[in-house]
Write an enzyme that holds these catalytic residues in place. Structure first.
Site, mmCIF file in Angstrom:
data_model
loop_
_atom_site.group_PDB
_atom_site.id
_atom_site.type_symbol
_atom_site.label_atom_id
_atom_site.label_comp_id
_atom_site.label_asym_id
_atom_site.label_seq_id
_atom_site.Cartn_x
_atom_site.Cartn_y
_atom_site.Cartn_z
ATOM 1 N N HIS A 1 -3.940 9.681 -2.914
ATOM 2 C CA HIS A 1 -4.314 8.756 -1.835
ATOM 3 C C HIS A 1 -5.775 8.971 -1.448
ATOM 4 O O HIS A 1 -6.106 9.867 -0.680
ATOM 5 C CB HIS A 1 -3.412 9.004 -0.617
ATOM 6 C CG HIS A 1 -3.486 7.941 0.432
ATOM 7 N ND1 HIS A 1 -2.437 7.642 1.263
ATOM 8 C CD2 HIS A 1 -4.481 7.108 0.800
ATOM 9 C CE1 HIS A 1 -2.780 6.670 2.097
ATOM 10 N NE2 HIS A 1 -4.038 6.335 1.832
ATOM 11 N N PHE B 1 -12.165 4.992 -2.204
ATOM 12 C CA PHE B 1 -13.517 5.121 -2.755
ATOM 13 C C PHE B 1 -14.413 3.952 -2.349
ATOM 14 O O PHE B 1 -15.589 3.929 -2.666
ATOM 15 C CB PHE B 1 -13.470 5.257 -4.281
ATOM 16 C CG PHE B 1 -13.066 6.627 -4.761
ATOM 17 C CD1 PHE B 1 -13.047 7.715 -3.898
ATOM 18 C CD2 PHE B 1 -12.710 6.846 -6.091
ATOM 19 C CE1 PHE B 1 -12.681 8.990 -4.344
ATOM 20 C CE2 PHE B 1 -12.355 8.112 -6.543
ATOM 21 C CZ PHE B 1 -12.324 9.187 -5.669
ATOM 22 N N ARG B 2 -13.844 2.966 -1.665
ATOM 23 C CA ARG B 2 -14.615 1.856 -1.065
ATOM 24 C C ARG B 2 -15.388 1.024 -2.078
ATOM 25 O O ARG B 2 -16.377 0.388 -1.724
ATOM 26 C CB ARG B 2 -15.606 2.388 -0.018
ATOM 27 C CG ARG B 2 -15.037 3.339 1.021
ATOM 28 C CD ARG B 2 -14.018 2.686 1.902
ATOM 29 N NE ARG B 2 -13.612 3.546 3.008
ATOM 30 C CZ ARG B 2 -12.476 3.404 3.660
ATOM 31 N NH1 ARG B 2 -11.621 2.441 3.338
ATOM 32 N NH2 ARG B 2 -12.162 4.213 4.656
ATOM 33 N N ASN C 1 -7.634 -1.440 -0.754
ATOM 34 C CA ASN C 1 -8.335 -2.196 0.308
ATOM 35 C C ASN C 1 -9.849 -2.230 0.104
ATOM 36 O O ASN C 1 -10.628 -1.843 0.965
ATOM 37 C CB ASN C 1 -7.978 -1.661 1.695
ATOM 38 C CG ASN C 1 -8.354 -0.205 1.883
ATOM 39 O OD1 ASN C 1 -8.545 0.533 0.925
ATOM 40 N ND2 ASN C 1 -8.460 0.215 3.123
ATOM 41 N N ASP D 1 -5.906 11.264 1.695
ATOM 42 C CA ASP D 1 -6.278 10.025 2.402
ATOM 43 C C ASP D 1 -7.782 10.026 2.696
ATOM 44 O O ASP D 1 -8.223 9.600 3.760
ATOM 45 C CB ASP D 1 -5.463 9.840 3.686
ATOM 46 C CG ASP D 1 -5.570 8.414 4.249
ATOM 47 O OD1 ASP D 1 -6.202 7.558 3.612
ATOM 48 O OD2 ASP D 1 -5.020 8.182 5.336
HETATM 49 ZN ZN LIG Z 1 -2.710 4.748 5.086
#
Ligand SMILES: [Zn+2]
Lengths: 308, 426
Positions: free
Chosen positions: B57, B60-61, B91, B302
């Site tokens: 999780h 890396f944008r 995302n 995360d």
């Molecule tokens: Zn999350």
């Protein structure tokens, strides 16, 4: 007794002696305010900016009056005309105003912790004029001032705080301060307006209006903060609120004789308080307003002295 | 190219041995007591040699928010943390909701050549919560799981379809459990601390409601659900019950949820603002117990980079999330030092189990024939985690500038040395 800090961010950090120091100082300024020339030059040549990122006419006018009576140059800044709306950060906005050699900022902001955030990142002194749901220390000090003026003491008094406690910085500041002064605080609110884990405030929690008011010396009614509910489940109706959680003449009788009835304003008449009570003999709403100026003068004066 | 690691304390999830390792090309060629010839010899005396960490999780944008991190800086932060395989969430902008983006991400990581990047595809198109993505096509392109992460799928029917459809392609769904109808602009855990601070709270139940729904949907579909960053005691209770019932569920915990609590927020430090939020001591203890008992399958970071400017704002306005790749090893080792888990269990949580869940048959163990993905960890190294060490483009960690103990001092990916702790001659 004294107060030695750069800022006044909340009552949670204040000691009993520091609270009393502010109140004693406010008493002197109240005397000044009762004279025909209401002016001191303690802050002459100093700049106080009311940095209001959240609207509030009455608090701003109270601080502005206080600063001007102390001879300061008081400047009002409000978010409506601010560059924050153009995407500038809070700290950049403040630092720009600080660069104009501002001594004290009175900060009002809709985010909890923002006064502390500003205080940590500027050399100017910060007075928290209300930050989110967190604190509104000068409101608590003016409430305490009004209590001492009329009851002559704090120890052993019973205070009921009633209404939208979860969304009230006034309630938080008062609870922290009142405990330090030996006041018993009782809370009452509709369940969705009572903070989850209310036990952290170490207050009695009443189940009915009757229980809340029984034998209290001060009744502090709070405003329903619809704008701070953040999309929460709204209360069914003003009618229902007034029926179960509002203050009326008959209910006032449950309190001790000559109770002080407070409201931080603006009042939703007929919801939190009926007009017969709001304008009645026990209402101290306008005394609160009057004392607010004296308390704020004391705060500005003390912080200014601390700047050396 | 041959690398010989001598005097190694080799830690696998089932046992720890003293031996030497010969790496030949991409693979572990031999585990032996002999001293063998090699192009490079590494003396690992006093160090733990563990299978390369697999972080299920990360963010890396890339594409879209490369100023926070990109696949290159993310890869560098990964190997500096001992991580050789990472799963970035979908995302991005554009969203990783189609095979083209998936392939691009993998290609960019391959070009940098530090880690294996295994993308997580979006469950729904544009993370919109409605139509599910072309999971078959994306799986072929290299996506290994599906998640809308921070924008949880509200519709139970869509989630059902996602579980059924991903299962058909041998894949699974990762769920960020949050019932968003209870959001109410919350910025931290709802509890005593939020009451004191006057910050809007998010109750545990917001997470637990979604965990229970997802358990039921996994029961219905037989699909595999992986619960991301579990943060509450009751979430764990329900996962435990589901596992006992034979439901196909796995879960992960993050280092911040087993290290910090909401008490850390008392100074309104936005580096402690994360989602799910830091909860109470009792929840932290529950997470630690579940790491110990075996209930939690995976530790995942995360890793959520945000530029410091974005965090240097009012608490309410700051984005959720902290970086975590380079603090994974020290925080996990702290669990070992505190006796919560064994070193072998730490390896299981950070490498063996993720490899099993992801069906990576040549990873997750130090074993002859396996890929030479290796982290050499010095458990006693003390250092300041600062700009000199940080490889992420962001510094949004409450540990930034703090003294840490334990680090990956060397990372080997497919037989190549990809990280050396600076100024350290190993
Ligand atoms: Zn999350």
């Amino acid at each position: 007794m004294s107060y030695k800090h750069k800022d006044l961010l909340g009552t949670r950090e204040l000691s009993r002696d520091e609270i009393l120091f502010f109140l004693d100082s406010a008493k002197e300024f109240k005397n000044l305010n009762n004279q025909s020339i209401k002016k001191s030059d303690n802050l002459r040549g100093k700049t106080v900016i009311n940095a209001f990122f959240e609207n509030s006419t009455r608090t701003r006018i109270s601080f502005e009056t206080a600063a001007k009576r102390l001879g300061a140059d008081a400047i009002n800044f409000s978010a409506a005309q601010s560059s924050t709306k153009k995407g500038e950060t809070l700290i950049d906005t403040i630092r720009n105003m600080e660069a104009m050699k501002t001594d004290i900022f009175v900060v009002r902001h809709e985010c909890s912790g923002s006064a502390e955030f500003i205080a940590k990142n500027t050399d100017a002194s910060i007075v928290n004029g209300g930050d989110g749901l967190n604190e509104h220390p000068t409101q608590a000090l003016l409430d305490l001032f009004t209590i001492r003026e009329n009851k002559g003491k704090f120890e052993g008094l019973n205070v009921a705080i009633i209404g939208d406690i979860e969304h009230s910085r006034v309630a938080r500041s008062n609870i922290w301060a009142m405990h330090k002064l030996g006041i018993n605080v009782r809370l009452f609110a509709p369940p969705m307006m009572m903070p989850h884990r209310v036990e952290v405030f170490e207050c009695e929690v009443a189940k009915t209006m009757e229980e809340a008011l029984d034998g209290v010396d001060v009744i502090m009614m709070l405003r329903i903060q619809l704008e701070r509910q953040g999309g929460a489940v709204a209360f069914p109706s003003g009618r229902e609120y007034s029926k179960f959680f509002g203050l009326n003449k008959n209910r006032v009788k449950l309190a001790n004789p000559n109770p002080l009835i407070f409201h931080p304003g603006p009042i939703n008449r007929g919801v939190e308080i009926n007009s017969d009570v709001a304008d009645g003999e026990h209402s101290f709403v306008l005394n609160q307003v009057e004392n607010g100026v004296a308390v704020r003068m004391a705060v500005l004066d003390i912080l200014n002295k601390n700047r050396g | 190219m041959k690398i010989f690691i001598k005097n190694a304390t080799i830690v696998n999830s089932d046992k720890t041995i003293q031996s030497n390792i010969l790496i030949d090309g991409e693979n572990i060629a031999k585990i032996t007591d002999e001293i063998l010839e090699a192009d490079e010899v590494i003396d690992a005396t006093g160090k733990f040699v563990v299978p390369g960490l697999i972080d299920m999780h990360v963010h890396f944008r890339d594409p879209g928010y490369e100023y926070k991190d990109d696949i290159n800086s993310g890869s560098e932060a990964a190997v500096a943390g001992g991580v050789t395989t990472a799963l970035p969430m979908a995302n991005t902008n554009p969203v990783n909701d189609n095979a083209v983006i998936t392939r691009d991400m993998i290609a960019k990581a391959k070009a940098r050549g530090l880690i294996d990047l295994l993308p997580i595809g979006a469950i729904t198109k544009k993370l919109g919560g409605e139509g599910i993505t072309e999971m078959g096509d994306m799986t072929q392109a290299g996506a290994v799981a599906f998640s809308d992460d921070g924008l949880p799928v509200s519709s139970s029917d869509v989630m059902r379809a996602a579980l059924e459809y991903s299962n058909h392609f041998g894949s699974f769904v990762i769920s960020h459990c949050e019932d968003c109808s209870m959001c109410r602009t919350g910025v931290m855990h709802e509890g005593k601390v939020s009451a004191i601070l006057g910050l809007k709270g998010m109750p545990r139940e917001k997470e637990e409601i979604m965990v229970s729904r997802d358990m039921l949907l996994a029961k219905l579909t037989g699909g595999h659900i992986h619960i991301a960053h579990v943060s509450s005691a009751w979430s764990l209770k329900m996962i435990e019950m589901a596992k006992k019932e034979g439901i196909n569920v796995t879960c992960e915990a993050t280092p911040h949820h087993f290290t910090f609590t909401d008490e850390n927020l008392m100074s309104y430090d936005t580096n402690f603002k994360m989602s799910p939020p830091l909860r109470e001591v009792s929840d932290k203890e529950a997470v630690r117990n579940a790491l110990k008992s075996g209930l939690v399958d995976v530790i995942a970071t995360d890793h959520a980079p945000h530029l410091d400017d974005e965090k240097f704002v009012e608490f309410d306005k700051a984005p959720f999330g902290i970086i975590g790749l380079q603090t994974l090893v020290p925080l996990s080792l702290k669990l070992v030092e505190e006796g919560v888990i064994s070193l072998e269990r730490m390896v299981e949580l950070t490498s063996t189990n993720p490899a099993r869940i992801l069906k990576l048959n040549n990873k997750g163990r130090i074993k002859e024939g396996y890929l030479a993905d290796i982290a050499i960890i010095d458990p006693n190294l003390e250092y300041i985690y600062d700009a000199k060490l940080n490889k992420s483009k962001s510094i949004n960690s409450p540990l930034f500038g703090k003294k840490l103990k334990g680090a990956a001092v060397m990372t080997i990916k497919s037989g190549k040395i990809v990280w050396n702790f600076p100024n350290l001659l190993i």
